[in-house]
Design a protein around this motif. Structure first.
Motif, mmCIF file in Angstrom:
data_model
loop_
_atom_site.group_PDB
_atom_site.id
_atom_site.type_symbol
_atom_site.label_atom_id
_atom_site.label_comp_id
_atom_site.label_asym_id
_atom_site.label_seq_id
_atom_site.Cartn_x
_atom_site.Cartn_y
_atom_site.Cartn_z
ATOM 1 N N UNK A 233 0.864 -1.194 0.000
ATOM 2 C CA UNK A 233 0.000 0.000 0.000
ATOM 3 C C UNK A 233 0.894 1.236 0.000
ATOM 4 N N UNK A 234 0.723 2.086 -1.004
ATOM 5 C CA UNK A 234 1.544 3.292 -1.148
ATOM 6 C C UNK A 234 0.714 4.498 -0.698
ATOM 7 N N UNK A 235 1.162 5.151 0.345
ATOM 8 C CA UNK A 235 0.346 6.137 1.048
ATOM 9 C C UNK A 235 1.038 7.493 1.044
ATOM 10 N N UNK A 236 0.434 8.472 0.404
ATOM 11 C CA UNK A 236 0.973 9.835 0.396
ATOM 12 C C UNK A 236 0.385 10.617 1.569
ATOM 13 N N UNK A 237 1.255 11.291 2.311
ATOM 14 C CA UNK A 237 0.814 12.154 3.407
ATOM 15 C C UNK A 237 0.823 13.577 2.865
ATOM 16 N N UNK A 238 -0.364 14.181 2.753
ATOM 17 C CA UNK A 238 -0.484 15.455 2.051
ATOM 18 C C UNK A 238 -1.239 16.470 2.901
ATOM 19 N N UNK A 239 -0.907 17.725 2.719
ATOM 20 C CA UNK A 239 -1.565 18.804 3.448
ATOM 21 C C UNK A 239 -0.783 20.092 3.263
ATOM 22 N N UNK A 240 -1.323 21.174 3.789
ATOM 23 C CA UNK A 240 -0.589 22.436 3.673
ATOM 24 C C UNK A 240 0.564 22.457 4.680
ATOM 25 N N UNK A 241 1.354 23.514 4.642
ATOM 26 C CA UNK A 241 2.529 23.585 5.506
ATOM 27 C C UNK A 241 2.128 23.652 6.976
ATOM 28 N N UNK A 242 2.984 23.051 7.803
ATOM 29 C CA UNK A 242 2.851 23.131 9.265
ATOM 30 C C UNK A 242 1.587 22.509 9.842
ATOM 31 N N UNK A 276 6.567 -3.115 7.557
ATOM 32 C CA UNK A 276 5.682 -4.277 7.470
ATOM 33 C C UNK A 276 4.698 -4.205 8.629
ATOM 34 N N UNK A 277 3.417 -4.387 8.299
ATOM 35 C CA UNK A 277 2.390 -4.341 9.342
ATOM 36 C C UNK A 277 1.319 -5.373 9.018
ATOM 37 N N UNK A 278 1.214 -6.367 9.873
ATOM 38 C CA UNK A 278 0.204 -7.427 9.739
ATOM 39 C C UNK A 278 0.201 -8.046 8.344
ATOM 40 N N UNK A 279 1.401 -8.350 7.858
ATOM 41 C CA UNK A 279 1.527 -9.023 6.565
ATOM 42 C C UNK A 279 1.431 -8.112 5.361
ATOM 43 N N UNK A 280 1.307 -6.817 5.563
ATOM 44 C CA UNK A 280 1.242 -5.858 4.463
ATOM 45 C C UNK A 280 2.479 -4.959 4.482
ATOM 46 N N UNK A 281 2.854 -4.472 3.294
ATOM 47 C CA UNK A 281 3.905 -3.468 3.187
ATOM 48 C C UNK A 281 3.245 -2.094 3.089
ATOM 49 N N UNK A 282 3.571 -1.221 4.027
ATOM 50 C CA UNK A 282 3.032 0.139 4.001
ATOM 51 C C UNK A 282 4.173 1.097 3.666
ATOM 52 N N UNK A 283 4.087 1.738 2.508
ATOM 53 C CA UNK A 283 5.084 2.735 2.123
ATOM 54 C C UNK A 283 4.475 4.117 2.313
ATOM 55 N N UNK A 392 -4.306 3.410 15.855
ATOM 56 C CA UNK A 392 -5.576 3.092 15.193
ATOM 57 C C UNK A 392 -5.508 3.373 13.687
ATOM 58 N N UNK A 393 -4.632 4.305 13.314
ATOM 59 C CA UNK A 393 -4.520 4.680 11.904
ATOM 60 C C UNK A 393 -3.950 3.521 11.080
ATOM 61 N N UNK A 394 -3.015 2.760 11.627
ATOM 62 C CA UNK A 394 -2.463 1.616 10.903
ATOM 63 C C UNK A 394 -3.569 0.647 10.485
ATOM 64 N N UNK A 395 -4.434 0.298 11.438
ATOM 65 C CA UNK A 395 -5.510 -0.654 11.143
ATOM 66 C C UNK A 395 -6.532 -0.051 10.181
ATOM 67 N N UNK A 396 -6.768 1.242 10.303
ATOM 68 C CA UNK A 396 -7.706 1.900 9.387
ATOM 69 C C UNK A 396 -7.175 1.846 7.953
ATOM 70 N N UNK A 397 -5.874 2.009 7.799
ATOM 71 C CA UNK A 397 -5.254 1.942 6.466
ATOM 72 C C UNK A 397 -5.485 0.564 5.844
ATOM 73 N N UNK A 398 -5.313 -0.483 6.637
ATOM 74 C CA UNK A 398 -5.530 -1.838 6.118
ATOM 75 C C UNK A 398 -6.981 -2.047 5.708
ATOM 76 N N UNK A 399 -7.904 -1.544 6.519
ATOM 77 C CA UNK A 399 -9.332 -1.698 6.205
ATOM 78 C C UNK A 399 -9.692 -0.973 4.913
ATOM 79 N N UNK A 400 -9.204 0.260 4.778
ATOM 80 C CA UNK A 400 -9.514 1.046 3.577
ATOM 81 C C UNK A 400 -8.899 0.393 2.344
ATOM 82 N N UNK A 401 -7.701 -0.178 2.493
ATOM 83 C CA UNK A 401 -7.073 -0.853 1.356
ATOM 84 C C UNK A 401 -7.903 -2.050 0.906
ATOM 85 N N UNK A 402 -8.496 -2.773 1.866
ATOM 86 C CA UNK A 402 -9.373 -3.892 1.511
ATOM 87 C C UNK A 402 -10.549 -3.397 0.679
ATOM 88 N N UNK A 403 -11.134 -2.290 1.099
ATOM 89 C CA UNK A 403 -12.264 -1.716 0.363
ATOM 90 C C UNK A 403 -11.837 -1.251 -1.028
#
Length: 492
Positions: A233-242, A276-283, A392-403
């Motif tokens: 799962x390739x995850x971009x962290x995006x937002x304005x400065x600061x 690596x988190x619960x068998x998934x690669x999170x970048x 909690x965010x780690x598990x949410x990422x896995x759930x959203x990736x499943x969807x």
């Protein structure tokens, strides 16, 4: 695998050497001091041996930001097995350089003094001044002119054990990089102008074609893995400065990977890190903070071009908002980039520890009102600084990736479509009856559904939205866009 840290003072050519060794224009380079701030890591093959290269920020001091950059750079050097200490051959040796070099030698590591910018034979005389460092491992090179690099490569290879030799068919002859035509980064920057006009309707930079041989070419940093691998799962962290993007990256990784400071625009080069988190690669990719065009300064303009590349090659985006401040129109425009790239997404309300938590419902309502086009994106409140609810965010990422990756059987999709049609029939168009024959999912990440019809142009956007809502009620598509394509029978 041996780790090689490239360190030195600002503007000595560390990132240019890094780019040469990895054989692509990866790290942003410029004549601006402090361009590199975070540690950039890449695997490379030197001669026929695999190594991990670390490009570090300049060893400077003064303000809070540069002190933190220096701290992280030295930490990378202490963790490395081999150190390339780069100095500027056009200037006289600095006492601070000598002091740091001796300190690193005492660590018992393989340390080389790389004297860069020895651009011609006449400048070779400058090398004599640097023998004051008291080392035989001294190499006079010119990264920009491809001079003297072969001996350095051979020295590096001699420090790497034979156990790290890669198979001949997988290896490339690294010596050939010294024969490549040099690309003058300064010339590239001077040829690319960017507007500073303050325009509230736009952010980022001028839309401009990037040349194939530019320093921004071949920088799909998070596209190195199989695009169809649903376990990556390739995850971009995006937002304005600061808003706390770098703090969030550090919290997600559980280590200080990205420089964090109160200086707006601290992150320049996108930093990617895989766990690596619960068998998934999170970048995770920490991208440069976005501002209105007129507020973008200097090297940020070029750095922000990388953000579009990251979004184009990501699967998911964490849209980071500052919950302690009022939301801005710019936040909506940034979120619009995520929507236009059809990414799975999570809205992260950061700095919740210093926000008005008693107004929780009000803040959530405002987010939903402002970001209606991301109504499918779940919201999580957390504090990256204190690590509150980050787990909690780690598990949410896995759930959203499943969807995002799920494929719904055609029979189940058509059950929902048939019920929807019975409840609200398709309106006719100019007296013509509009029929839906069947629907089927033809792609994932994001889910794409083809609706086979007699008149595809007759599917009004309001009815498309109605069908979307019905499918979302029937299946878990939380966090993911759901796309429709109306087609005729037999149409590809």
């Amino acid at each position: 695998m041996k780790k090689i840290a490239i360190i030195g003072r600002p503007n000595v050519g560390k990132s240019s050497l890094f780019n040469r060794l990895v054989k692509k224009r990866d790290a942003i380079t410029s004549d601006l001091a402090g361009t590199t701030r975070d540690i950039k890591r890449r695997n490379a093959i030197i001669i026929n041996k695999q190594v991990e290269l670390l490009d570090t920020g300049g060893l400077d001091k003064g303000c809070e930001l540069f002190d933190k950059i220096k701290e992280m750079s030295l930490k990378a050097a202490y963790m490395a097995d081999i150190i390339l200490y780069v100095v500027d051959g056009k200037s006289i040796p600095e006492e601070e350089d000598k002091k740091l070099f001796y300190e690193l030698q005492n660590l018992g590591k393989d340390v080389a003094l790389v004297v860069n910018k020895i651009d011609n034979d006449k400048m070779k005389d400058n090398l004599w001044d640097f023998y004051e460092f008291g080392t035989d491992a001294i190499f006079g090179i010119s990264v920009s002119h491809n001079r003297g690099t072969v001996e350095l490569l051979e020295w590096i290879a001699s420090c790497v054990p034979d156990s790290d030799i890669v198979k001949e068919e997988d290896a490339e002859d690294d010596v050939r990089i010294v024969k490549e035509e040099a690309i003058d980064d300064e010339e590239f920057f001077s040829q690319h102008s960017f507007s500073d006009q303050d325009d509230d309707d736009y952010i980022y930079w001028d839309e401009e074609e990037v040349e194939d041989d530019s320093v921004f070419a071949n920088n799909d940093l998070i596209k190195e893995h199989d695009e169809d691998d649903e376990d990556h799962i390739k995850i971009a962290i995006i937002g304005r400065t600061n808003v706390g993007k770098s703090s969030l990256l550090n919290a997600l990784l559980g280590e200080e990977r990205s420089v964090v400071s109160s200086v707006a625009g601290t992150t320049i080069d996108p930093i990617d890190e895989t766990i690596d988190y619960k068998g998934k690669q999170l970048t995770f990719v920490d991208t440069a903070g976005l501002r209105r065009r007129g507020k973008i300064l200097g090297i940020e303009k070029y750095a922000l071009m990388r953000t579009t590349e990251m979004l184009e090659n990501a699967n998911m985006a964490l849209i980071v908002l500052d919950a302690s401040e009022p939301f801005l129109d710019l936040d909506e425009k940034i979120a619009g980039l995520v929507d236009s790239n059809r990414l799975a997404s999570i809205i992260v309300l950061n700095k919740w520890d210093i926000s008005k938590r008693d107004e929780h419902d009000k803040i959530i309502r405002e987010v939903r009102d402002r970001f209606k086009f991301l109504a499918y994106a779940p919201i999580i409140t957390l504090s990256a600084k204190s690590h509150q609810r980050v787990d909690k965010l780690h598990d949410m990422i896995l759930e959203i990736n499943e969807n995002y990756s799920q494929r719904i059987p055609t029979s189940k999709i058509n059950e929902v479509i048939e019920k929807a049609l019975r409840r609200h029939t398709l309106p006719s168009v100019s007296g013509q009856v509009i029929r839906i024959y069947y629907a089927t999912q033809y792609e994932t990440r994001p889910p794409k559904i083809a609706i086979i019809m007699n008149k595809p142009s007759g599917l009004h956007f309001t009815y498309r939205r109605y069908l979307t809502n019905k499918l979302r009620e029937a299946f878990n598509f939380s966090g993911t866009p759901l796309l429709f394509k109306a087609k005729k029978k037999g149409e590809k």
